[in-house]
Design a protein around this motif. Structure first.
Motif, PDB file in Angstrom:
ATOM      1  N   ARG A  34       0.807  -1.224   0.000  1.00  0.00           N
ATOM      2  CA  ARG A  34       0.000   0.000   0.000  1.00  0.00           C
ATOM      3  C   ARG A  34       0.840   1.274   0.000  1.00  0.00           C
ATOM      4  O   ARG A  34       0.490   2.255  -0.687  1.00  0.00           O
ATOM      5  CB  ARG A  34      -0.963  -0.015   1.184  1.00  0.00           C
ATOM      6  N   PRO A  35       1.954   1.346   0.773  1.00  0.00           N
ATOM      7  CA  PRO A  35       2.758   2.587   0.756  1.00  0.00           C
ATOM      8  C   PRO A  35       3.250   2.972  -0.638  1.00  0.00           C
ATOM      9  O   PRO A  35       3.395   4.161  -0.937  1.00  0.00           O
ATOM     10  CB  PRO A  35       3.919   2.259   1.687  1.00  0.00           C
ATOM     11  N   TYR A  36       3.507   1.989  -1.492  1.00  0.00           N
ATOM     12  CA  TYR A  36       3.960   2.281  -2.848  1.00  0.00           C
ATOM     13  C   TYR A  36       2.823   2.881  -3.683  1.00  0.00           C
ATOM     14  O   TYR A  36       3.051   3.774  -4.511  1.00  0.00           O
ATOM     15  CB  TYR A  36       4.486   1.015  -3.524  1.00  0.00           C
ATOM     16  N   ILE A  37       1.608   2.392  -3.461  1.00  0.00           N
ATOM     17  CA  ILE A  37       0.450   2.938  -4.163  1.00  0.00           C
ATOM     18  C   ILE A  37       0.194   4.368  -3.679  1.00  0.00           C
ATOM     19  O   ILE A  37      -0.150   5.253  -4.474  1.00  0.00           O
ATOM     20  CB  ILE A  37      -0.789   2.053  -3.923  1.00  0.00           C
ATOM     21  N   GLN A  38       0.385   4.589  -2.398  1.00  0.00           N
ATOM     22  CA  GLN A  38       0.197   5.926  -1.841  1.00  0.00           C
ATOM     23  C   GLN A  38       1.240   6.895  -2.401  1.00  0.00           C
ATOM     24  O   GLN A  38       0.934   8.059  -2.698  1.00  0.00           O
ATOM     25  CB  GLN A  38       0.281   5.883  -0.320  1.00  0.00           C
ATOM     26  N   ALA A  39       2.466   6.422  -2.543  1.00  0.00           N
ATOM     27  CA  ALA A  39       3.514   7.274  -3.119  1.00  0.00           C
ATOM     28  C   ALA A  39       3.183   7.634  -4.564  1.00  0.00           C
ATOM     29  O   ALA A  39       3.387   8.779  -4.994  1.00  0.00           O
ATOM     30  CB  ALA A  39       4.859   6.550  -3.048  1.00  0.00           C
ATOM     31  N   ALA A  40       2.667   6.670  -5.310  1.00  0.00           N
ATOM     32  CA  ALA A  40       2.266   6.936  -6.698  1.00  0.00           C
ATOM     33  C   ALA A  40       1.122   7.945  -6.745  1.00  0.00           C
ATOM     34  O   ALA A  40       1.077   8.811  -7.632  1.00  0.00           O
ATOM     35  CB  ALA A  40       1.842   5.635  -7.385  1.00  0.00           C
ATOM     36  N   ALA A  41       0.214   7.855  -5.787  1.00  0.00           N
ATOM     37  CA  ALA A  41      -0.900   8.811  -5.721  1.00  0.00           C
ATOM     38  C   ALA A  41      -0.389  10.218  -5.431  1.00  0.00           C
ATOM     39  O   ALA A  41      -0.893  11.201  -5.979  1.00  0.00           O
ATOM     40  CB  ALA A  41      -1.901   8.372  -4.651  1.00  0.00           C
ATOM     41  N   ARG A  42       0.612  10.331  -4.570  1.00  0.00           N
ATOM     42  CA  ARG A  42       1.194  11.645  -4.288  1.00  0.00           C
ATOM     43  C   ARG A  42       1.862  12.218  -5.533  1.00  0.00           C
ATOM     44  O   ARG A  42       1.750  13.416  -5.814  1.00  0.00           O
ATOM     45  CB  ARG A  42       2.206  11.539  -3.136  1.00  0.00           C
ATOM     46  N   ASP A  43       2.558  11.373  -6.282  1.00  0.00           N
ATOM     47  CA  ASP A  43       3.192  11.826  -7.521  1.00  0.00           C
ATOM     48  C   ASP A  43       2.131  12.306  -8.514  1.00  0.00           C
ATOM     49  O   ASP A  43       2.314  13.318  -9.203  1.00  0.00           O
ATOM     50  CB  ASP A  43       4.012  10.697  -8.151  1.00  0.00           C
ATOM     51  N   PHE A  44       1.041  11.564  -8.580  1.00  0.00           N
ATOM     52  CA  PHE A  44      -0.053  11.932  -9.480  1.00  0.00           C
ATOM     53  C   PHE A  44      -0.609  13.304  -9.102  1.00  0.00           C
ATOM     54  O   PHE A  44      -0.852  14.164  -9.967  1.00  0.00           O
ATOM     55  CB  PHE A  44      -1.148  10.866  -9.422  1.00  0.00           C
ATOM     56  N   SER A  45      -0.801  13.538  -7.812  1.00  0.00           N
ATOM     57  CA  SER A  45      -1.305  14.836  -7.349  1.00  0.00           C
ATOM     58  C   SER A  45      -0.334  15.962  -7.688  1.00  0.00           C
ATOM     59  O   SER A  45      -0.745  17.052  -8.106  1.00  0.00           O
ATOM     60  CB  SER A  45      -1.558  14.804  -5.841  1.00  0.00           C
ATOM     61  N   ALA A  46       0.951  15.701  -7.530  1.00  0.00           N
ATOM     62  CA  ALA A  46       1.957  16.719  -7.826  1.00  0.00           C
ATOM     63  C   ALA A  46       1.964  17.073  -9.313  1.00  0.00           C
ATOM     64  O   ALA A  46       2.036  18.253  -9.684  1.00  0.00           O
ATOM     65  CB  ALA A  46       3.335  16.231  -7.394  1.00  0.00           C
ATOM     66  N   LYS A  47       1.872  16.071 -10.159  1.00  0.00           N
ATOM     67  CA  LYS A  47       1.865  16.327 -11.602  1.00  0.00           C
ATOM     68  C   LYS A  47       0.543  16.952 -12.037  1.00  0.00           C
ATOM     69  O   LYS A  47       0.509  17.737 -13.004  1.00  0.00           O
ATOM     70  CB  LYS A  47       2.111  15.025 -12.376  1.00  0.00           C
ATOM     71  N   SER A  48      -0.536  16.644 -11.324  1.00  0.00           N
ATOM     72  CA  SER A  48      -1.828  17.252 -11.657  1.00  0.00           C
ATOM     73  C   SER A  48      -1.792  18.755 -11.411  1.00  0.00           C
ATOM     74  O   SER A  48      -2.448  19.534 -12.111  1.00  0.00           O
ATOM     75  CB  SER A  48      -2.946  16.614 -10.822  1.00  0.00           C
ATOM     76  N   ALA A  49      -1.024  19.170 -10.401  1.00  0.00           N
ATOM     77  CA  ALA A  49      -0.938  20.591 -10.072  1.00  0.00           C
ATOM     78  C   ALA A  49      -0.261  21.390 -11.176  1.00  0.00           C
ATOM     79  O   ALA A  49      -0.477  22.604 -11.309  1.00  0.00           O
ATOM     80  CB  ALA A  49      -0.189  20.777  -8.761  1.00  0.00           C
ATOM     81  N   THR A  50       0.559  20.709 -11.991  1.00  0.00           N
ATOM     82  CA  THR A  50       1.278  21.389 -13.079  1.00  0.00           C
ATOM     83  C   THR A  50       0.848  20.877 -14.454  1.00  0.00           C
ATOM     84  O   THR A  50       1.441  21.251 -15.459  1.00  0.00           O
ATOM     85  CB  THR A  50       2.798  21.204 -12.922  1.00  0.00           C
ATOM     86  N   TRP A  51      -0.150  20.020 -14.459  1.00  0.00           N
ATOM     87  CA  TRP A  51      -0.689  19.454 -15.711  1.00  0.00           C
ATOM     88  C   TRP A  51       0.403  18.769 -16.534  1.00  0.00           C
ATOM     89  O   TRP A  51       0.470  18.900 -17.756  1.00  0.00           O
ATOM     90  CB  TRP A  51      -1.384  20.542 -16.534  1.00  0.00           C
ATOM     91  N   THR A  52       1.262  18.026 -15.835  1.00  0.00           N
ATOM     92  CA  THR A  52       2.380  17.348 -16.512  1.00  0.00           C
ATOM     93  C   THR A  52       2.323  15.849 -16.240  1.00  0.00           C
ATOM     94  O   THR A  52       3.304  15.243 -15.824  1.00  0.00           O
ATOM     95  CB  THR A  52       3.727  17.923 -16.030  1.00  0.00           C
ATOM     96  N   TRP A  53       1.160  15.261 -16.479  1.00  0.00           N
ATOM     97  CA  TRP A  53       1.004  13.821 -16.260  1.00  0.00           C
ATOM     98  C   TRP A  53       1.942  13.009 -17.152  1.00  0.00           C
ATOM     99  O   TRP A  53       2.317  11.897 -16.808  1.00  0.00           O
ATOM    100  CB  TRP A  53      -0.448  13.413 -16.535  1.00  0.00           C
TER     101      TRP A  53
END
Length: 291
Positions: A34-53
């Motif tokens: 689960r921690p790895y999935i959570q880390a991926a979710a944080r990365d997704f949120s960070a890239k969403s903030a800059t629209w750089t998926w």
């Protein structure tokens, strides 16, 4: 395009709902990862903030045996959606259905032309398996838009499709799809993407690419005949008493109808019609092509 409100579910809520229905052995493996999935979710949120998926890490094409997150393979994470969400009869399927219903049956990618009957992975699960059950990566879509998206995702920011939940306001609040009236028999309306000049080059290209990827030129044009033919018949009969200015005002009421999508085919078509002097002035009872 249609803006949708992002799902109300937490980033790992669907993941946890899936693991809650697993047998003890499988649940232990997924919970440990689960921690790895959570880390991926944080990365997704960070890239969403800059629209750089497009900058998110990708899994290799094929190779479902590749270990992606903790002890979970790419295949495990893809199956998490296919088997534990789609085939669920419990909480995971309830979440799926609640996300789907937010579109009210209208596909946001094509501005409601298609019926949203399934959830599309904005970032394909084959490329981004750690996000296979992230609620903000699951977008209601019609079959055409879901199929056309395929299993790939551009590696350049200017080619990314518009995200209905997370993207910039300009794609939804400013006009960037236009149309022109072509004087012929029958009348033709041609749609095209022409984003505002004050947009960045990246946003302008993204809009044009979305227009192309969703085949909106042809799909919008296919809607025209069913609307335009009755309109011309009305102009020849009940609306024949209207002067060109009155007919233009009649058309403009639809072009300015805020209940219709700004970049949808209908408002776009009516704007083109009311701004076309020939169409507003034509005598459709006579030799109107020569008018």
């Amino acid at each position: 395009m249609k803006r949708l409100t992002a799902p109300v579910f937490c980033e790992l809520e669907l993941f946890d709902a899936c693991t809650g229905e697993m047998d003890e052995v499988a649940r232990e493996v997924f919970t440990a990862s689960r921690p790895y999935i959570q880390a991926a979710a944080r990365d997704f949120s960070a890239k969403s903030a800059t629209w750089t998926w497009c900058d998110l890490p990708r899994a290799r094409h094929g190779y479902k045996e590749d270990i992606i997150a903790g002890d979970l393979s790419k295949g495990d994470l893809m199956d998490l959606y296919d088997k534990n969400v789609i085939k669920s009869k419990g909480r995971p399927r309830d979440i799926y259905d609640q996300i789907l219903v937010t579109a009210q049956g209208q596909c946001p990618y094509c501005a409601g032309i298609g019926s949203a009957r399934t959830l599309d992975h904005y970032l394909p699960k084959a490329k981004f398996p750690t996000l296979s059950v992230h609620p903000n990566n699951l977008v209601p879509a019609c079959r055409d838009c879901n199929t056309d998206a395929g299993a790939g995702f551009p590696e350049s920011q200017d080619l990314q499709p518009i995200h209905p939940y997370l993207d910039k306001d300009c794609f939804f609040l400013e006009r960037w799809i236009h149309a022109e009236v072509i004087r012929c028999e029958p009348v033709v309306v041609r749609f095209f993407a022409n984003p505002p000049v004050h947009w960045s080059d990246i946003d302008r290209q993204r809009a044009r690419q979305h227009f192309t990827d969703c085949n909106l030129k042809d799909r919008f044009s296919n809607q025209v005949a069913a609307e335009l033919s009755p309109l011309i018949l009305q102009r020849k009969s009940s609306l024949a008493v209207f002067s060109p200015a009155q007919f233009e005002a009649h058309l403009r009421t639809v072009a300015e109808d805020a209940t219709l999508l700004l970049n949808g085919w209908k408002r776009t078509m009516y704007l083109a019609l009311c701004e076309n002097d020939w169409f507003c002035s034509a005598d459709f009872n006579g030799d109107w092509l020569a008018y």
